[in-house]
Design an enzyme around this catalytic site. Sequence first.
Site, PDB file in Angstrom:
ATOM      1  N   GLY A 226      52.789   9.247  36.346  1.00  0.00           N
ATOM      2  CA  GLY A 226      52.675  10.055  37.548  1.00  0.00           C
ATOM      3  C   GLY A 226      53.973  10.774  37.859  1.00  0.00           C
ATOM      4  N   SER A 227      54.126  11.179  39.097  1.00  0.00           N
ATOM      5  CA  SER A 227      55.297  11.932  39.527  1.00  0.00           C
ATOM      6  C   SER A 227      56.491  11.007  39.741  1.00  0.00           C
ATOM      7  CB  SER A 227      54.996  12.674  40.834  1.00  0.00           C
ATOM      8  OG  SER A 227      54.839  11.738  41.899  1.00  0.00           O
ATOM      9  N   THR A 228      57.674  11.588  39.738  1.00  0.00           N
ATOM     10  CA  THR A 228      58.877  10.803  40.011  1.00  0.00           C
ATOM     11  C   THR A 228      58.849  10.247  41.426  1.00  0.00           C
ATOM     12  OG1 THR A 228      60.193  12.051  38.420  1.00  0.00           O
ATOM     13  CG2 THR A 228      61.393  10.931  40.184  1.00  0.00           C
ATOM     14  N   GLY A 231      56.559   7.386  41.408  1.00  0.00           N
ATOM     15  CA  GLY A 231      57.148   6.267  40.686  1.00  0.00           C
ATOM     16  C   GLY A 231      58.144   5.502  41.527  1.00  0.00           C
ATOM     17  N   GLU A 248      56.193   6.371  33.254  1.00  0.00           N
ATOM     18  CA  GLU A 248      56.396   7.717  32.713  1.00  0.00           C
ATOM     19  C   GLU A 248      56.180   8.686  33.853  1.00  0.00           C
ATOM     20  OE1 GLU A 248      54.520  10.842  32.149  1.00  0.00           O
ATOM     21  OE2 GLU A 248      53.927  10.609  30.066  1.00  0.00           O
TER      22      GLU A 248
END
Length: 466
Positions: A226-228, A231, A248
């Site tokens: 997914g997105s930072t 995360g 990731e």
Amino acid sequence: MPSNIYPMLINGQSGLTDATVDVVDPSTGWSIGQVPEANSETIEQSLEAAQQGFRVWSATPPVQRKELILRYADLLEENSERIVVLLRAETGKPQDNAEYDFGMLTTCLRFFVEEFERLDQAVLHDPDGRFLHYTLRQPLGVAVGMLAWNFPLLNVGYKIGPALAAGCSVIIKPSSLTPLASLEAAHLAKEAGIPDGVINMITSSDHKVTKALLQSDIPAMVTMIGSTRGGLEVMNASCTSVKHFSVELGGNAPVVVYPDADIRDAANKVVDLKFANCGQVCVSPNRCFVHESVYDEFVEYAKTRAESVEMGPLISDDARQYVLGLVESAVAEGAELVSGGKPVEGDGYFMEPTILKNVATGMKVAHDEIFGPVLPIIKYTDADNEIALANDTEYGLAAYVFTSNLATGLRAARDIEAGSVCINEPHYSVQLPHGGLKQSGVGKDCSRYSLEEYLTLKRVSVLIDH
């Protein structure tokens, strides 16, 4: 397609709740089904089921696990047509893209069960000769996987492939935007003979509810695609006990095109990857740096190639509006539209494949992850440090370099800060490690390095000489 409710899978049983979430076909904007909205009770049930499933699965001999996993892969393929129809409906993917997405699920199941047999358990040196030291690889525990919507079945395969092969149980939460094909695939595990509780799949659009999965001390591993930003939220919520992480996250992949490259070939390959899955790919080229001496040539080849591109829709209207906003902002700041730049009229969330030239590195389109069908092309000169330009981002997932000079390519591969660097052709495969540096995540998907994350490394020392 008639409206249906697709149940969750908890402890080998179908699970429903009082509330549901609509699933929409992004190519039409119409609802195609509903999934249950998980509540605190179903979250607790899934945790207990996975804990019991781990006890059973980790004690199952590897040869028996292999037999069941391979049977599961075969059963998935026997039902592939039905699953791919669902996948196309919830994602809008073209047929070839959907078949690739599905195929990676079965590929991962088969690869990791074979790779498990190739793992070493090393005997270690003892300087005094008094001990025999060796290592044991054992299943880590329950793994919770929070997955993205862009490649639903590939993402499931990336997580359950190594987890099942290692002897772990899983609780998977697919994106509430694209849960249908994943649920259909999960329910087939019981028919294949996978013990109850080994694969659990819940659905929810409420992060406050699913936070309990992360805060529980039952999971040993939290993994995510997914997105930072997402995360960071997942990792922060999980730190109520010591857990392993494999996440990731976002990307802002640079492309560096040197003047000695095959320019037509470089443009074609960059365009093909950029507009695959409507640009909704974590490793999609995001900033394309082209030397000034070949800049116009590259732009022209890219424009020609883009004219033949066939794309599906973006996942939602919000996603389309975000991407269109990036284009509008770039043009307002001086970028020039080479092609595209507009939504496609009619049903669904389609957008024209878009190429921008005269893009500056300070523009939002050049430093934010686009996740849509827009290729910004940035000119660099001999006075610029092209590697520094490529590294000027908080992300470090993937990068691409095009050159005919071996030394140039090897230096770029060494110095670019990314989890993978592809020289002269983008290439990804299940046996190759995939993961990021910097704010693009920790850990790996694919390859033996992913499998190792689902296993402990225990040292045993046996006294042999008193």
